[in-house]
Design a protein around this motif. Structure first.
Motif, mmCIF file in Angstrom:
data_model
loop_
_atom_site.group_PDB
_atom_site.id
_atom_site.type_symbol
_atom_site.label_atom_id
_atom_site.label_comp_id
_atom_site.label_asym_id
_atom_site.label_seq_id
_atom_site.Cartn_x
_atom_site.Cartn_y
_atom_site.Cartn_z
ATOM 1 N N ILE A 1 0.846 -1.202 0.000
ATOM 2 C CA ILE A 1 0.000 0.000 0.000
ATOM 3 C C ILE A 1 0.880 1.250 0.000
ATOM 4 N N VAL A 2 1.847 1.277 0.909
ATOM 5 C CA VAL A 2 2.725 2.444 1.045
ATOM 6 C C VAL A 2 3.527 2.663 -0.235
ATOM 7 N N GLN A 3 4.122 1.597 -0.760
ATOM 8 C CA GLN A 3 4.982 1.742 -1.935
ATOM 9 C C GLN A 3 4.177 2.087 -3.188
ATOM 10 N N ALA A 4 2.952 1.575 -3.292
ATOM 11 C CA ALA A 4 2.109 1.937 -4.433
ATOM 12 C C ALA A 4 1.814 3.434 -4.425
ATOM 13 N N LEU A 5 1.511 3.977 -3.258
ATOM 14 C CA LEU A 5 1.251 5.416 -3.153
ATOM 15 C C LEU A 5 2.511 6.226 -3.457
ATOM 16 N N GLN A 6 3.657 5.716 -3.039
ATOM 17 C CA GLN A 6 4.909 6.413 -3.340
ATOM 18 C C GLN A 6 5.188 6.413 -4.843
ATOM 19 N N LEU A 7 4.986 5.274 -5.491
ATOM 20 C CA LEU A 7 5.232 5.203 -6.934
ATOM 21 C C LEU A 7 4.290 6.128 -7.701
ATOM 22 N N LEU A 8 3.027 6.145 -7.295
ATOM 23 C CA LEU A 8 2.027 6.950 -8.005
ATOM 24 C C LEU A 8 2.266 8.447 -7.837
ATOM 25 N N ASN A 9 2.785 8.850 -6.695
ATOM 26 C CA ASN A 9 2.860 10.283 -6.386
ATOM 27 C C ASN A 9 4.279 10.822 -6.225
ATOM 28 N N GLY A 10 5.270 9.917 -6.202
ATOM 29 C CA GLY A 10 6.643 10.357 -5.968
ATOM 30 C C GLY A 10 7.210 11.204 -7.086
ATOM 31 N N GLY A 11 6.643 11.096 -8.297
ATOM 32 C CA GLY A 11 7.130 11.914 -9.402
ATOM 33 C C GLY A 11 6.888 13.393 -9.186
ATOM 34 N N ARG A 12 5.817 13.745 -8.454
ATOM 35 C CA ARG A 12 5.504 15.161 -8.229
ATOM 36 C C ARG A 12 5.759 15.597 -6.788
ATOM 37 N N LEU A 13 5.877 14.619 -5.866
ATOM 38 C CA LEU A 13 6.095 14.951 -4.454
ATOM 39 C C LEU A 13 7.412 14.334 -3.985
ATOM 40 N N ALA A 14 8.478 15.120 -4.046
ATOM 41 C CA ALA A 14 9.796 14.597 -3.682
ATOM 42 C C ALA A 14 9.859 14.187 -2.217
ATOM 43 N N ILE B 1 7.915 12.442 -0.383
ATOM 44 C CA ILE B 1 7.480 11.085 -0.012
ATOM 45 C C ILE B 1 8.440 10.010 -0.528
ATOM 46 N N ARG B 2 9.535 10.427 -1.149
ATOM 47 C CA ARG B 2 10.533 9.464 -1.631
ATOM 48 C C ARG B 2 11.387 9.024 -0.443
ATOM 49 N N CYS B 3 10.959 7.969 0.187
ATOM 50 C CA CYS B 3 11.580 7.558 1.450
ATOM 51 C C CYS B 3 11.592 6.040 1.522
ATOM 52 N N GLY B 4 12.686 5.466 2.046
ATOM 53 C CA GLY B 4 12.805 4.018 2.117
ATOM 54 C C GLY B 4 12.277 3.412 3.395
ATOM 55 N N THR C 1 9.508 2.566 6.102
ATOM 56 C CA THR C 1 8.051 2.424 6.016
ATOM 57 C C THR C 1 7.323 3.364 6.973
ATOM 58 N N LEU C 2 7.753 3.433 8.227
ATOM 59 C CA LEU C 2 7.058 4.281 9.198
ATOM 60 C C LEU C 2 7.178 5.759 8.827
ATOM 61 N N GLN C 3 8.372 6.179 8.401
ATOM 62 C CA GLN C 3 8.530 7.568 7.970
ATOM 63 C C GLN C 3 7.669 7.856 6.740
ATOM 64 N N SER C 4 7.583 6.872 5.853
ATOM 65 C CA SER C 4 6.778 7.055 4.640
ATOM 66 C C SER C 4 5.303 7.212 4.979
ATOM 67 N N ILE C 5 4.820 6.454 5.963
ATOM 68 C CA ILE C 5 3.417 6.578 6.382
ATOM 69 C C ILE C 5 3.145 8.000 6.872
ATOM 70 N N ASP C 6 4.069 8.541 7.657
ATOM 71 C CA ASP C 6 3.907 9.918 8.150
ATOM 72 C C ASP C 6 3.880 10.914 6.993
ATOM 73 N N LYS C 7 4.736 10.717 6.010
ATOM 74 C CA LYS C 7 4.810 11.645 4.880
ATOM 75 C C LYS C 7 3.545 11.553 4.019
ATOM 76 N N LEU C 8 3.025 10.337 3.855
ATOM 77 C CA LEU C 8 1.797 10.172 3.072
ATOM 78 C C LEU C 8 0.630 10.881 3.767
ATOM 79 N N LEU C 9 0.602 10.815 5.094
ATOM 80 C CA LEU C 9 -0.438 11.522 5.849
ATOM 81 C C LEU C 9 -0.274 13.032 5.691
ATOM 82 N N ARG C 10 0.965 13.499 5.771
ATOM 83 C CA ARG C 10 1.239 14.932 5.671
ATOM 84 C C ARG C 10 0.753 15.499 4.333
ATOM 85 N N HIS C 11 0.824 14.702 3.290
ATOM 86 C CA HIS C 11 0.409 15.172 1.962
ATOM 87 C C HIS C 11 -1.018 14.730 1.620
ATOM 88 N N ASN C 12 -1.760 14.304 2.655
ATOM 89 C CA ASN C 12 -3.175 13.948 2.501
ATOM 90 C C ASN C 12 -3.408 12.814 1.500
#
Length: 763
Positions: free
Chosen positions: A168-181, A183-186, A188-199
């Motif tokens: 789930i986390v990596q799919a969201l990163q792949l879909l949105n990482g091109g425009r949101l630098a 959320i490019r994070c390895g 998992t817990l930090q990535s969850i926080d970043k995904l929340l921050r960007h709604n």
């Protein structure tokens, strides 16, 4: 990479590593010099070995380098340019997903970070032409199916487990990482926080993912501390679950299991909602096979069912066909075309006697062709061409090598295929090509036409003899452009009965006025050119020992000396051998004089009962000398009792007996002589047709043994697998059927030989 890259290691995690160096070049130290590729690959292998070697004090880490391009099949270290070429041309979605966790961990970290930054456009493209969600969902489904994850206590890959969270986390990163630098994070817990921050996920979803991930990882840590090994599966035993509940500060086992079930269901529900439009049905194993780094159960079953008895080898071969070999790797377009081609390819290969052998040979052909994408397109559109290549690939490696050694040979096949199949040649046509190429391509033509039922076996033998004639004539003319000397063919060459790889029996005869020393010198050069081994192979094995006195005599014999030898010193078998004499090269007029002289000795003398006894004795002697073991009597098809020589000797005996009065019997070809004997009522229809049929069967075994195994000898293999292979080639039902037929033919030949030779002996 992996948990190491994400700063998420367990107590007993493997460490996933990938090695990269700046550029190709040369390095040297004192007297030692090597390429950068050699140096850094040795360094990487040494590093991995030191980290993972077991000592008295234990092991540092288990190292896994299989996430690199091409996995175990690729080099352990590559240059930056090599990585970019691979990912740009052949990178797959799972590799984008894997590289999310890439992090420099040793050596020049600044260089490592620059390399990772340069990979960002591949990992996080600005736009996906197709949403990656369907592919990610399919990968997860395959993991669950192939790992048989019905056990919900495997917290890593069970439905609702760690993998669901990561996907789930990596799919969201792949879909949105091109425009949101951000959320490019390895991790998992930090990535969850970043995904929340960007709604990109809600507070509730973030809380579920975070708490579930921490819960699962605590269980993993405790399992691995307890067992000191990499494991993700809880025990089914109540006592073990009770102990785990206590360590995690649950009230009891029941409350722990209930919490685990609730977590699993909640995560799975979120996963299903996220991928709800992309849930996948079981995929075609052939399609999923190309996404796999190793062969899975369903794919192995698919390949076995298709007739590939070693599915691992078939799997690697198919991967090579789709992706190529390092450093010659294929691009995405080529891979997509091959994916479409793979099903008809496997279907066609499955119809051959040994599908795996055929597939491996087909891959060898493809690997040597430079324009592979064009070839795949052509084969996809032209099934007749695909089937032709499959037929040729099903034969011995020797024939496949013809197509591998020069891409022009494949082009020649493509351009001439219609003519070969639709209009079989009635004669061999030499067009001035290199003789090695001429012979090899003509062999391919004959092998293909015979399989397509366009040529009879007799015609194949005749044309193989014509190919040899043409080759010998071209070389002979170089050394004897216009001299009174003849090259006479004997044995199978003389009888127009050559099979693949038959030796060529010849004698040199010259006019009495010709300079014999010069003729001998040129004849030696001629023999050397025919028999020498070159990068293109050898034209033929050639044997001139049937001349008077054999190896002890001069290579070239004058006509008068040959006549004198036949009159005074020749043994009966040497007279018998003259029946097969036929002009092959040299002065045609002079050659006819030689044949006329040979025929006078073979046919004009009376054939006596002593001659018949000589043939009977010779056959007994051959059987005694050649057949030493019980299995020889079964598998030898030439010298054993009932073998080819029984038929040939009977035919030759009747030729020597009756040809003086029936000139049509003066045929060098065994089958033509049998037909003439039946026509002249010398042999009954039963005897003539029976021997012709048996001769055809035994020669088929001889020819097919070469096409299947490159066996030149007249002895069949006694290995069960090879016999099964041979049976399929001959379109016989089984090995038992083959052996029964062989025994029946030999017994019938024994009867023909004994009864017909007895008739001659008593006349």
């Amino acid at each position: 990479l992996g948990k190491l890259g994400g700063n998420e290691l367990n107590y007993s995690s493997d460490i996933d590593l990938m090695f990269v160096y700046k550029e190709e070049g040369q390095t040297s130290a004192s007297a030692y010099s090597c390429t950068h590729h050699e140096f850094f690959n040795q360094l990487a292998e040494m590093t991995a070995r030191v980290l993972s070697q077991k000592t008295q004090e234990g092991q540092l880490y288990r190292v896994d380098t299989r996430l690199r391009p091409d996995g175990d099949a690729g080099p352990i270290a590559r240059s930056v340019a090599s990585y970019f070429t691979y990912y740009e041309s052949r990178g797959q979605l799972w590799e984008r997903q894997m590289l999310i966790k890439a992090r420099p961990v040793a050596a020049d970290r600044e260089f490592g970070q620059n390399f990772i930054n340069q990979l960002r456009p591949f990992v996080y493209p600005a736009t996906f032409f197709q949403s990656p969600l369907k592919e990610i969902a399919r990968m997860k489904w395959r993991i669950e199916e192939q790992k048989q994850t019905g056990d919900i206590l495997n917290i890593k890959i069970c439905p609702g487990g760690i993998r669901d969270i990561e996907f789930i986390v990596q799919a969201l990163q792949l879909l949105n990482g091109g425009r949101l630098a951000d959320i490019r994070c390895g991790n998992t817990l930090q990535s969850i926080d970043k995904l929340l921050r960007h709604n990109l996920i809600s507070e509730q979803e973030s809380s579920l993912l975070r708490q579930s991930y921490i819960f699962y990882r605590k269980i993993e840590h405790l399992l691995q501390i307890e067992h000191d090994r990499q494991t993700h599966t809880l025990s089914h035993e109540d006592a073990d679950l009770e102990r785990m509940a206590h360590l995690l500060e649950f009230k009891n086992r029941k409350s722990f299991v209930e919490s685990l079930d609730d977590t699993r269901r909640s995560v799975r529900s979120m996963y299903d909602n996220f991928f709800k439009n992309h849930q996948t049905e079981p995929a075609d194993p052939l399609t999923t096979l190309f996404d796999s780094e190793k062969l899975e159960t369903s794919e192995s079953h698919y390949l076995k069912t298709a007739g590939f008895d070693m599915p691992e080898t078939a799997f690697r071969t198919l991967k090579n066909l789709a992706f190529g070999h390092f450093p010659k790797m294929y691009g995405n377009t080529t891979r997509e075309i091959f994916l479409k081609l793979s099903k008809p390819l496997l279907h066609s290969a499955a119809g051959t006697p040994n599908p795996l052998h055929t597939l491996v040979n087909f891959e060898r052909i493809a690997a040597h062709y430079p324009a592979i994408e064009g070839l795949y397109k052509l084969l996809l559109d032209d099934r007749e061409l695909l089937n032709a290549l499959i037929i040729l690939a099903s034969y011995t490696n020797n024939l496949t090598n013809v197509l591998c050694e020069d891409p022009a040979h494949i082009d020649y096949l493509i351009s001439h295929l219609r003519d070969w199949i639709q209009l079989p040649q009635s004669a061999v046509l030499y067009d001035g090509r290199n003789l090695y190429t001429f012979k090899n391509l003509e062999w391919l033509r004959l092998a293909l036409q015979e399989e397509k039922n366009a040529l009879t076996q007799k015609t194949v033998f005749w044309q193989l003899s014509e190919i040899a004639d043409t080759t010998l004539q071209c070389v002979f003319k170089k050394y004897f452009p216009d001299e009174p000397i003849a090259l006479i063919g004997l044995g199978k060459l003389g009888g127009l009965e050559l099979s693949y790889r038959s030796d060529l029996d010849v004698v040199f005869v010259c006019d009495d006025q010709f300079n014999v020393d010069d003729a001998i010198a040129c004849s030696k050069k001629f023999l050397n050119e025919i028999a020498q081994t070159t990068p293109q192979g050898k034209l033929y094995e050639i044997d001139a020992r049937l001349r008077p006195e054999g190896n002890q005599a001069p290579l070239v014999v004058t006509l008068s000396r040959y006549r004198d030898y036949l009159q005074t010193r020749a043994m009966f078998w040497e007279i018998q051998a003259l029946i097969k004499a036929r002009p092959v090269a040299g002065d045609r007029g002079f050659a006819e004089k030689v044949i006329e002289m040979f025929h006078s000795f073979a046919y004009d003398r009376p054939f006596t009962s002593n001659d018949a006894q000589s043939i009977i004795d010779m056959r007994r002697r051959q059987v005694g000398e050649k057949i030493k073991k019980p299995e020889d009597a079964i598998y030898d098809i030439k010298f054993s009792s009932g073998g080819l020589l029984d038929i040939e000797y009977v035919v030759q005996a009747y030729q020597m007996k009756f040809a003086q009065h029936f000139p049509s019997l003066k045929a060098t070809n065994t089958l033509e002589a049998l037909a003439a004997m039946m026509q002249e009522n010398i042999l009954s229809e039963h005897a003539a047709t029976g021997m012709a049929s048996n001769y055809h069967f035994l020669r088929s075994l001889e020819k097919t043994s070469f096409l299947a195994f490159e066996r030149k000898a007249s002895r069949l293999p006694n290995d069960e697998k090879q016999l099964a292979f041979l049976s399929k080639f001959l379109k016989l039902q089984s090995v038992a059927h083959l052996i029964d037929r062989l025994n029946s033919v030999k017994k019938e030949n024994e009867v023909f030989f004994s009864s017909l030779m007895l008739e001659l002996h008593h006349e």
